[in-house]
Design an enzyme around this catalytic site. Sequence first.
Site, PDB file in Angstrom:
ATOM      1  N   GLU A  84      77.727  75.020 129.691  1.00 62.60           N
ATOM      2  CA  GLU A  84      76.966  74.287 130.716  1.00 62.60           C
ATOM      3  C   GLU A  84      77.910  73.318 131.412  1.00 62.60           C
ATOM      4  O   GLU A  84      78.514  72.456 130.770  1.00 62.60           O
ATOM      5  CB  GLU A  84      75.792  73.527 130.105  1.00 62.60           C
ATOM      6  CG  GLU A  84      74.958  72.815 131.167  1.00 62.60           C
ATOM      7  CD  GLU A  84      73.728  72.088 130.603  1.00 62.60           C
ATOM      8  OE1 GLU A  84      73.006  71.474 131.411  1.00 62.60           O
ATOM      9  OE2 GLU A  84      73.516  72.131 129.379  1.00 62.60           O
ATOM     10  N   ASP A 109      81.166  67.556 130.969  1.00 61.69           N
ATOM     11  CA  ASP A 109      80.925  66.562 132.008  1.00 61.69           C
ATOM     12  C   ASP A 109      82.038  65.524 131.933  1.00 61.69           C
ATOM     13  O   ASP A 109      82.809  65.492 130.964  1.00 61.69           O
ATOM     14  CB  ASP A 109      79.550  65.890 131.834  1.00 61.69           C
ATOM     15  CG  ASP A 109      78.929  65.482 133.171  1.00 61.69           C
ATOM     16  OD1 ASP A 109      79.590  64.739 133.927  1.00 61.69           O
ATOM     17  OD2 ASP A 109      77.792  65.888 133.470  1.00 61.69           O
ATOM     18  N   ASP A 136      87.720  68.393 132.953  1.00 59.54           N
ATOM     19  CA  ASP A 136      87.611  69.327 134.067  1.00 59.54           C
ATOM     20  C   ASP A 136      87.239  70.716 133.552  1.00 59.54           C
ATOM     21  O   ASP A 136      87.991  71.340 132.791  1.00 59.54           O
ATOM     22  CB  ASP A 136      88.951  69.367 134.797  1.00 59.54           C
ATOM     23  CG  ASP A 136      88.894  70.104 136.117  1.00 59.54           C
ATOM     24  OD1 ASP A 136      88.011  70.961 136.289  1.00 59.54           O
ATOM     25  OD2 ASP A 136      89.762  69.823 136.978  1.00 59.54           O
ATOM     26  N   ASP A 159      77.048  68.940 142.435  1.00 58.65           N
ATOM     27  CA  ASP A 159      77.180  68.121 143.644  1.00 58.65           C
ATOM     28  C   ASP A 159      77.223  69.047 144.859  1.00 58.65           C
ATOM     29  O   ASP A 159      78.083  69.926 144.941  1.00 58.65           O
ATOM     30  CB  ASP A 159      78.465  67.300 143.563  1.00 58.65           C
ATOM     31  CG  ASP A 159      78.537  66.208 144.620  1.00 58.65           C
ATOM     32  OD1 ASP A 159      77.979  66.409 145.725  1.00 58.65           O
ATOM     33  OD2 ASP A 159      79.130  65.151 144.349  1.00 58.65           O
ATOM     34  N   LYS A 163      78.420  67.132 153.401  1.00 59.55           N
ATOM     35  CA  LYS A 163      79.149  67.075 154.669  1.00 59.55           C
ATOM     36  C   LYS A 163      80.048  68.308 154.815  1.00 59.55           C
ATOM     37  O   LYS A 163      80.699  68.731 153.863  1.00 59.55           O
ATOM     38  CB  LYS A 163      79.991  65.804 154.734  1.00 59.55           C
ATOM     39  CG  LYS A 163      79.150  64.526 154.772  1.00 59.55           C
ATOM     40  CD  LYS A 163      80.018  63.290 154.869  1.00 59.55           C
ATOM     41  CE  LYS A 163      79.170  62.028 154.906  1.00 59.55           C
ATOM     42  NZ  LYS A 163      79.986  60.790 154.982  1.00 59.55           N
ATOM     43  N   ASP A 195      68.749  72.151 144.462  1.00 59.33           N
ATOM     44  CA  ASP A 195      67.654  71.805 145.358  1.00 59.33           C
ATOM     45  C   ASP A 195      68.177  71.546 146.771  1.00 59.33           C
ATOM     46  O   ASP A 195      67.440  71.046 147.621  1.00 59.33           O
ATOM     47  CB  ASP A 195      66.897  70.580 144.840  1.00 59.33           C
ATOM     48  CG  ASP A 195      67.744  69.316 144.827  1.00 59.33           C
ATOM     49  OD1 ASP A 195      68.988  69.429 144.817  1.00 59.33           O
ATOM     50  OD2 ASP A 195      67.168  68.206 144.812  1.00 59.33           O
ATOM     51  N   ARG A 233      63.238  65.311 135.016  1.00 54.72           N
ATOM     52  CA  ARG A 233      62.633  64.230 135.785  1.00 54.72           C
ATOM     53  C   ARG A 233      63.178  64.221 137.207  1.00 54.72           C
ATOM     54  O   ARG A 233      62.430  64.046 138.175  1.00 54.72           O
ATOM     55  CB  ARG A 233      62.899  62.888 135.094  1.00 54.72           C
ATOM     56  CG  ARG A 233      62.269  61.695 135.813  1.00 54.72           C
ATOM     57  CD  ARG A 233      62.425  60.408 135.017  1.00 54.72           C
ATOM     58  NE  ARG A 233      63.815  60.007 134.877  1.00 54.72           N
ATOM     59  CZ  ARG A 233      64.523  60.076 133.749  1.00 54.72           C
ATOM     60  NH1 ARG A 233      63.972  60.560 132.658  1.00 54.72           N
ATOM     61  NH2 ARG A 233      65.779  59.683 133.709  1.00 54.72           N
ATOM     62  N   PHE A 234      64.476  64.413 137.335  1.00 55.42           N
ATOM     63  CA  PHE A 234      65.110  64.460 138.646  1.00 55.42           C
ATOM     64  C   PHE A 234      64.502  65.585 139.493  1.00 55.42           C
ATOM     65  O   PHE A 234      64.178  65.392 140.665  1.00 55.42           O
ATOM     66  CB  PHE A 234      66.607  64.684 138.481  1.00 55.42           C
ATOM     67  CG  PHE A 234      67.333  65.080 139.738  1.00 55.42           C
ATOM     68  CD1 PHE A 234      67.695  64.132 140.679  1.00 55.42           C
ATOM     69  CD2 PHE A 234      67.647  66.407 139.992  1.00 55.42           C
ATOM     70  CE1 PHE A 234      68.359  64.495 141.840  1.00 55.42           C
ATOM     71  CE2 PHE A 234      68.308  66.782 141.143  1.00 55.42           C
ATOM     72  CZ  PHE A 234      68.666  65.820 142.075  1.00 55.42           C
TER      73      PHE A 234
END
Length: 253
Positions: A84, A109, A136, A159, A163, A195, A233-234
């Site tokens: 993950e 992470d 990484d 992420d 832009k 999302d 939750r996010f």
Amino acid sequence: MRETPVVPFHRGSQRFAPGEGPAPDPAGSHHERRIRSFQPRRSRVTASQEEALLKRWPDWGLDIDGRSVLDLDALFGGRPVVLEIGFGMGEATAQMAAADPDTGILAVDVHTPGQGNLLGLADRGGLDNVRVANGDAIILLREMLAPDALDGVRVYFPDPWPKKRHHKRRLIQPEFLTLVATRMRPGAVLHCATDWEPYAEQMLEVLTAHPGFENTAADGGYAPRPDFRPLTRFEGQGLDKGHRVHDLLFRRK
């Protein structure tokens, strides 16, 4: 209500003695000249997160230093292993680990509070099928995992780098897919979720075009959210705002 104490921390400082906690830069970032898909940020570690790191890191944590290939059988007691990449605060990871104790989760992470939070959740839940990797994910895949080592890869809400000038930083790119495919056994599934609509479209495009993967969705599009991926939750907050979450499940050919 009494507030949980917090301690300032940033990635450039040495908070833990070697071997007792995550290193601030385990592989030496000055050796990596490529564009990264993540950006380390200043963080605040609570006392409970630090306690979990000190207690469990020596057994359940590892730094991604790129120096040796991991023995996943030894790390996970012979369980099949899913990687993950990016787990936030670790709540969903802990839920998936509890629901499937026969599968090992190698969770990667760079966020120290999240690492401590996940280790705390795993410790309190008795989840010995979770290992936390600091650093990484590209170095982990390239230098520290053997070919065909993984039974699955999960990339949830990476992420989006919204832009246009930052799109080159997005993780799901052809080069990443080529690398990750070599570390997945045939038939293993890469599961992505986002999302961010434009990023979902890019994911679908590059995954569909890649010769190493095939879409598990019969119509060649997005897949329904599988039961094993918890609703976080996010994610719930995003759904309340009208955001649509896209799941993509592609099988290694």
